[in-house]
Design a protein around this motif. Structure first.
Motif, PDB file in Angstrom:
ATOM      1  N   ARG A   1       0.810  -1.219   0.000  1.00  0.00           N
ATOM      2  CA  ARG A   1       0.000   0.000   0.000  1.00  0.00           C
ATOM      3  C   ARG A   1       0.845   1.271   0.000  1.00  0.00           C
ATOM      4  NH1 ARG A   1      -4.106  -1.769   4.727  1.00  0.00           N
ATOM      5  NH2 ARG A   1      -2.125  -2.659   5.457  1.00  0.00           N
ATOM      6  N   TYR A   2       2.139   1.144   0.294  1.00  0.00           N
ATOM      7  CA  TYR A   2       3.031   2.302   0.207  1.00  0.00           C
ATOM      8  C   TYR A   2       3.535   2.524  -1.227  1.00  0.00           C
ATOM      9  CZ  TYR A   2       3.128   2.290   5.297  1.00  0.00           C
ATOM     10  OH  TYR A   2       2.772   2.342   6.630  1.00  0.00           O
ATOM     11  N   PHE A   3       3.146   1.645  -2.157  1.00  0.00           N
ATOM     12  CA  PHE A   3       3.679   1.697  -3.528  1.00  0.00           C
ATOM     13  C   PHE A   3       2.558   1.549  -4.563  1.00  0.00           C
ATOM     14  CE2 PHE A   3       6.812  -0.017  -0.640  1.00  0.00           C
ATOM     15  CZ  PHE A   3       7.968   0.704  -0.931  1.00  0.00           C
ATOM     16  N   LEU A   4       1.428   2.212  -4.342  1.00  0.00           N
ATOM     17  CA  LEU A   4       0.257   1.978  -5.186  1.00  0.00           C
ATOM     18  C   LEU A   4       0.298   2.717  -6.518  1.00  0.00           C
ATOM     19  CD1 LEU A   4      -2.650   1.933  -2.564  1.00  0.00           C
ATOM     20  CD2 LEU A   4      -1.492   0.000  -3.670  1.00  0.00           C
ATOM     21  N   ASN A   5       1.142   3.708  -6.656  1.00  0.00           N
ATOM     22  CA  ASN A   5       1.213   4.393  -7.950  1.00  0.00           C
ATOM     23  C   ASN A   5       2.558   5.088  -8.100  1.00  0.00           C
ATOM     24  OD1 ASN A   5       0.833   7.394  -7.050  1.00  0.00           O
ATOM     25  ND2 ASN A   5      -0.822   6.263  -6.023  1.00  0.00           N
ATOM     26  N   TYR A   6       2.912   5.304  -9.362  1.00  0.00           N
ATOM     27  CA  TYR A   6       4.163   5.987  -9.680  1.00  0.00           C
ATOM     28  C   TYR A   6       4.049   6.542 -11.087  1.00  0.00           C
ATOM     29  CZ  TYR A   6       9.039   6.976 -10.723  1.00  0.00           C
ATOM     30  OH  TYR A   6      10.200   7.614 -11.077  1.00  0.00           O
ATOM     31  N   LYS A   7       4.661   7.706 -11.335  1.00  0.00           N
ATOM     32  CA  LYS A   7       4.713   8.266 -12.675  1.00  0.00           C
ATOM     33  C   LYS A   7       5.902   9.209 -12.788  1.00  0.00           C
ATOM     34  CE  LYS A   7       2.152  10.801 -16.224  1.00  0.00           C
ATOM     35  NZ  LYS A   7       2.528   9.826 -17.276  1.00  0.00           N
ATOM     36  N   LYS A   8       6.759   8.917 -13.780  1.00  0.00           N
ATOM     37  CA  LYS A   8       7.852   9.807 -14.129  1.00  0.00           C
ATOM     38  C   LYS A   8       8.201   9.540 -15.587  1.00  0.00           C
ATOM     39  CE  LYS A   8      12.717  10.899 -13.209  1.00  0.00           C
ATOM     40  NZ  LYS A   8      13.942  10.510 -12.443  1.00  0.00           N
ATOM     41  N   GLY A   9       7.963  10.521 -16.440  1.00  0.00           N
ATOM     42  CA  GLY A   9       8.220  10.340 -17.864  1.00  0.00           C
ATOM     43  C   GLY A   9       7.346   9.246 -18.433  1.00  0.00           C
ATOM     44  N   GLN A  10       7.963   8.294 -19.125  1.00  0.00           N
ATOM     45  CA  GLN A  10       7.230   7.205 -19.764  1.00  0.00           C
ATOM     46  C   GLN A  10       7.017   6.011 -18.842  1.00  0.00           C
ATOM     47  OE1 GLN A  10       5.921   7.535 -22.915  1.00  0.00           O
ATOM     48  NE2 GLN A  10       6.658   9.635 -22.621  1.00  0.00           N
ATOM     49  N   VAL A  11       7.562   6.060 -17.641  1.00  0.00           N
ATOM     50  CA  VAL A  11       7.408   4.960 -16.689  1.00  0.00           C
ATOM     51  C   VAL A  11       6.314   5.319 -15.683  1.00  0.00           C
ATOM     52  CG1 VAL A  11       8.537   3.612 -14.877  1.00  0.00           C
ATOM     53  CG2 VAL A  11       9.808   4.242 -16.951  1.00  0.00           C
ATOM     54  N   HIS A  12       5.308   4.471 -15.609  1.00  0.00           N
ATOM     55  CA  HIS A  12       4.197   4.737 -14.683  1.00  0.00           C
ATOM     56  C   HIS A  12       3.434   3.450 -14.406  1.00  0.00           C
ATOM     57  CE1 HIS A  12       1.315   4.503 -18.094  1.00  0.00           C
ATOM     58  NE2 HIS A  12       2.310   5.081 -18.777  1.00  0.00           N
ATOM     59  N   TYR A  13       2.686   3.436 -13.332  1.00  0.00           N
ATOM     60  CA  TYR A  13       1.750   2.346 -13.036  1.00  0.00           C
ATOM     61  C   TYR A  13       0.771   2.832 -11.974  1.00  0.00           C
ATOM     62  CZ  TYR A  13       4.322   1.436  -8.677  1.00  0.00           C
ATOM     63  OH  TYR A  13       4.909   1.552  -7.435  1.00  0.00           O
ATOM     64  N   LYS A  14      -0.336   2.141 -11.863  1.00  0.00           N
ATOM     65  CA  LYS A  14      -1.319   2.441 -10.815  1.00  0.00           C
ATOM     66  C   LYS A  14      -1.970   1.133 -10.404  1.00  0.00           C
ATOM     67  CE  LYS A  14      -3.652   6.203 -11.156  1.00  0.00           C
ATOM     68  NZ  LYS A  14      -4.610   7.253 -11.606  1.00  0.00           N
ATOM     69  N   ILE A  15      -2.024   0.905  -9.084  1.00  0.00           N
ATOM     70  CA  ILE A  15      -2.566  -0.343  -8.545  1.00  0.00           C
ATOM     71  C   ILE A  15      -3.897  -0.067  -7.867  1.00  0.00           C
ATOM     72  CG2 ILE A  15      -2.199  -2.229  -6.901  1.00  0.00           C
ATOM     73  CD1 ILE A  15       0.809  -1.777  -7.206  1.00  0.00           C
ATOM     74  N   GLU A  16      -4.903  -0.839  -8.220  1.00  0.00           N
ATOM     75  CA  GLU A  16      -6.190  -0.840  -7.511  1.00  0.00           C
ATOM     76  C   GLU A  16      -6.175  -2.043  -6.591  1.00  0.00           C
ATOM     77  OE1 GLU A  16      -9.999   0.435  -6.443  1.00  0.00           O
ATOM     78  OE2 GLU A  16      -8.616   1.410  -7.852  1.00  0.00           O
ATOM     79  N   LYS A  17      -6.289  -1.813  -5.275  1.00  0.00           N
ATOM     80  CA  LYS A  17      -6.200  -2.926  -4.326  1.00  0.00           C
ATOM     81  C   LYS A  17      -7.579  -3.546  -4.100  1.00  0.00           C
ATOM     82  CE  LYS A  17      -6.255   0.097  -0.210  1.00  0.00           C
ATOM     83  NZ  LYS A  17      -6.571   1.349  -0.914  1.00  0.00           N
TER      84      LYS A  17
END
Length: 790
Positions: free
Chosen positions: A630-646
């Motif tokens: 839960r401390y790592f549910l999303n990230y975005k920088k340039g072309q690298v990104h992700y989003k987690i729905e728990k």
């Protein structure tokens, strides 16, 4: 589809061999009723070669003006008085091959055949430009799409009409003026080997106990995920039966397509190479084994000459009398041979070695097998080939030879030279580190070496091989490569490393444990950049270098991460480097993308849990250290990104080991999907919660992916289920270590629109129960990452 034999269809009651000549004769038979098995002077052929139909198409192959313009016989419109494309033949000719008029063309059967050969190659090139070869192997209306069928259909109606037919799944069936559709030609002219149309051909035969196996089914499953038409092609599945020579019909696919060959329930995967003929013999004596068809090893003729480039040899030979060149009528031949790379001193073959061949000025990666041989290499006679291994930023040439006709079926032996050199150790003040013991990690061994009074260590190694350098009782500090001709390799160490090294090198007062053995070294990994020498960095940093393409390279750790923190360096190619592995306080995650970008994904505290043998059965007092996702549910920088729905609120299975989370986050960063639906791994105590298998933070569940990019529930049976994206998800999870020691669990499904029947995702298996169980989620297990502790 099941095809009983690699057999072509008869054309107007005549059968033709499945060769390029057979294709030419068959198409001519269909177009003009010729019979090119007979002489050109036969009355049937005399009539066919001068035939002109009511709309002006002429000869054996019913050529029109536009086709002969493309083949170079009829003048282009811009140079021609004939501005119409109505096949009235009132314009001028180029004079090629002596053809200056329609009458001369009609009465020149050999020129008509030559024009057809040119025309086939033109159509083949147009097919590739439109990526029509992505459809080869797909089935439309119970007809397999083949190279020869599509070439025939393009001759009838043009390449765009063929593409329209394929992309519409047969709905758009363009027809010529006589009412003949492309579908008819695709079916009628299938299964011919067009040979030099392009060199990208695969030939497969089956043997058992060294004998051919006729009448056995061979399954061919193909997928090309990067294709422009993948959404329409999907995964193709075909079954063929070997003929009396134990061969199936020629296979042609798009370059880099992954092809799974299945015989007797056992499978082997190969990759379609670009512009190369590949021949495989499937040996079903024991477990399935794919080998080249050539004998090995054998005595090479001639032997490669080391230390001379092809240009050096050409310069030496330029002063010698040269043999007369071959006549223009002589075609350039190809030969097929093997290559073995042997140690320069012992002459032993080097197994599983990555090396490179420079052919026609282009380098290409190769690898020897577990016997130290690579089989089935095809090249043109007279071409220079340079044998190379990796270097620092560029390839190192170790041998070369010129392809000769005598190489056919032989094994060429190339010697990998041994290089003697010094490793120079200097401290932070650039002074030599004298009379101090260090460890050299080389070819799986830990070799203790002591510097002399000049700070030098003398070594001998095979050129191109990677070695590592470290302190006594510690893990490797630097990864380097043996460079041909280099006399000295300098390594700078910081003050802490020097003090530790010299402390260890003095007579010990207590017994020390044996150092932890390093990971097994790869003989010859891809080329890396030179080691960089930098000033001592600030505390808490590491000196680490990566190429722009993100491959692991030389790294020198000059200072540790915080003593309570394990740092996971996650590379886009699936490699994970773990720094300070024994720390139990925090875990920090850093991702390195393929463009050299660095992404700090965050840091979190370890949670200590119980290690379990199985559900309800603790593993003694052993502990497991877990991180809350839960401390790592999303990230975005340039072309690298992700989003987690728990989706783990009910069973609170938010916890993974640091290593499993590193691999999971690496998967998400590599894919850059924003609709990841996380169903849970383990609880905070490492137990599986409601599950029976989700123990110790390395086994988990997640939802499949949807076409509408929503992180919502979906089953593999739903129309909104995305086969393509889920396929990429599974492949990337595997690349980061999941599904390695055992397959992940999924559900079988069929997708007629993608040619899939009872399909199972790669690296997965159907759970052994009749109950539908994993249709709405992927069960992730079998974790074994590509890990290096640094």
């Amino acid at each position: 589809m099941n095809f009983p034999r690699p057999k072509t269809k008869p054309i107007k009651d005549i059968e033709f061999e499945p060769t390029r000549e057979g294709f030419r004769n068959a198409l001519s038979r269909r177009e003009s009723s010729s019979n090119l098995k007979l002489s050109h002077d036969h009355k049937i052929n005399l009539a066919a070669q001068i035939d002109i139909n009511f709309i002006g198409f002429v000869g054996y192959f019913q050529f029109g003006e536009n086709a002969l313009i493309d083949c170079g016989y009829y003048n282009p419109r811009i140079k021609n008085s004939d501005k119409s494309s109505k096949n009235n033949w009132i314009g001028t000719w180029t004079g090629k091959d002596g053809i200056t008029s329609l009458e001369k063309f009609k009465n020149s059967p050999r020129v008509q055949i030559k024009a057809f050969e040119i025309w086939v190659d033109i159509l083949c090139n147009r097919m590739r430009n439109k990526n029509i070869n992505e459809f080869y192997g797909k089935t439309i209306d119970n007809v397999e799409i083949t190279e020869s069928g599509c070439i025939a259909a393009a001759h009838l109606k043009g390449t765009q009409a063929v593409l329209d037919y394929l992309t519409s799944n047969g709905t758009i069936n363009g027809k010529d003026a006589l009412g003949t559709g492309v579908a008819e030609y695709i079916a009628l002219l299938a299964y011919y080997d067009l040979e030099t149309c392009c060199k990208r051909k695969i030939y497969i035969s089956v043997e058992k106990d060294g004998k051919p196996v006729p009448n056995i089914d061979v399954g061919i499953e193909t997928v090309y995920l990067s294709g422009n038409h993948y959404s329409k092609v999907g995964t193709t599945q075909n079954t063929y039966t070997t003929n009396k020579e134990s061969k199936i019909l020629v296979i042609v696919r798009h370059p880099d397509a992954v092809i799974k060959i299945t015989v007797n329930g056992k499978s082997q995967t190969i990759v379609q190479k670009a512009d190369q003929r590949q021949s495989y013999t499937i040996d079903i004596t024991g477990s399935i084994k794919t080998t080249g068809v050539l004998n090995k090893p054998d005595t090479p003729k001639p032997r490669p000459v080391p230390d001379k480039s092809p240009q050096d040899v050409r310069n030496e030979q330029s002063s010698k009398p040269q043999a007369p060149p071959p006549s223009s009528s002589t075609e350039l031949k190809e030969v097929t041979f093997n290559i073995t790379i042997v140690e320069g001193d012992t002459k032993k073959p080097i197994t599983n070695l990555r090396y490179y061949l420079i052919y026609k000025s282009k380098p290409k990666e190769h690898r020897t097998d577990n016997q130290g041989v690579e089989s089935n290499i095809t090249a043109e006679v007279g071409q220079d080939i340079e044998v190379c291994v990796a270097g620092n930023g560029k390839l190192q040439a170790v041998a070369h030879f010129k392809v000769d006709s005598s190489h056919q079926g032989k094994t060429i032996r190339a010697l990998l030279p041994v290089q003697a050199f010094n490793i120079e150790i200097k401290d932070h003040n650039k002074a030599p580190v004298k009379n101090t013991k260090f460890i050299i990690f080389y070819r799986g061994q830990e070799i203790v070496k002591q510097t002399n009074s000049q700070g030098l260590i003398g070594v001998k190694m095979l050129v191109g091989f990677v070695y590592k350098f470290g302190l006594m009782g510690s893990k490797p500090l630097a990864t380097l490569r043996c460079i041909k001709g280099a006399q000295t390799q300098t390594i700078n160490i910081n003050e802490a490393a020097k003090n530790k090294a010299q402390g260890v090198s003095r007579p010990p007062t207590t017994t020390t444990k044996n150092p932890t053995p390093p990971p097994k070294l790869e003989n010859n990994p891809p080329p890396i950049n030179p080691i960089a020498t930098k000033p001592k960095p600030k505390p808490g940093t590491e000196e680490s270098h990566t190429e722009s393409n993100g491959r692991p390279v030389t790294s020198v750790i000059t200072d540790k991460a915080a003593s309570d923190t394990t740092r996971y360096h996650i590379y886009h190619n699936g490699k994970i480097k773990r720094q300070n592995a024994d720390a139990t306080g925090y875990a920090e995650f850093i991702y390195y993308d393929e463009n050299g970008g660095k992404h700090n994904l965050g840091k979190s505290k370890y949670k200590t849990g119980q290690r379990w043998q199985s559900k309800g059965k603790p593993d003694g007092n052993n502990r497991v250290y877990l991180i809350d996702i839960r401390y790592f549910l999303n990230y975005k920088k340039g072309q690298v990104h992700y989003k987690i729905e728990k989706n783990s609120e009910k069973n609170v299975r938010y916890f993974l080991t640091g290593l499993a989370l590193a691999a999971y986050l690496g998967t998400l960063c590599k894919l850059s999907y924003d609709d990841i639906s996380f169903n849970g791994f383990s609880t905070a105590n490492g137990d599986p919660g409601e599950s029976s298998s989700h123990i110790n933070g390395a086994v988990g569940d997640m939802r499949y992916l949807r076409k509408d990019f929503k992180a919502s529930a979906v089953t593999v049976f739903d129309k909104v289920y995305s086969h393509e994206r889920s396929l990429k998800l599974v492949g990337t999870l595997y690349n980061f270590g999941f599904g390695r020691t055992r397959d992940m669990y999924t559900e079988r499904y069929s997708k007629p629109e993608l040619n899939l029947k009872n399909y199972t995702l790669p690296h997965c298996e159907h759970f052994k129960t009749a109950k539908v169980r994993h249709h709405h989620h992927l069960h992730i297990q079998g974790f074994k990452p590509n890990l290096e502790d640094i």
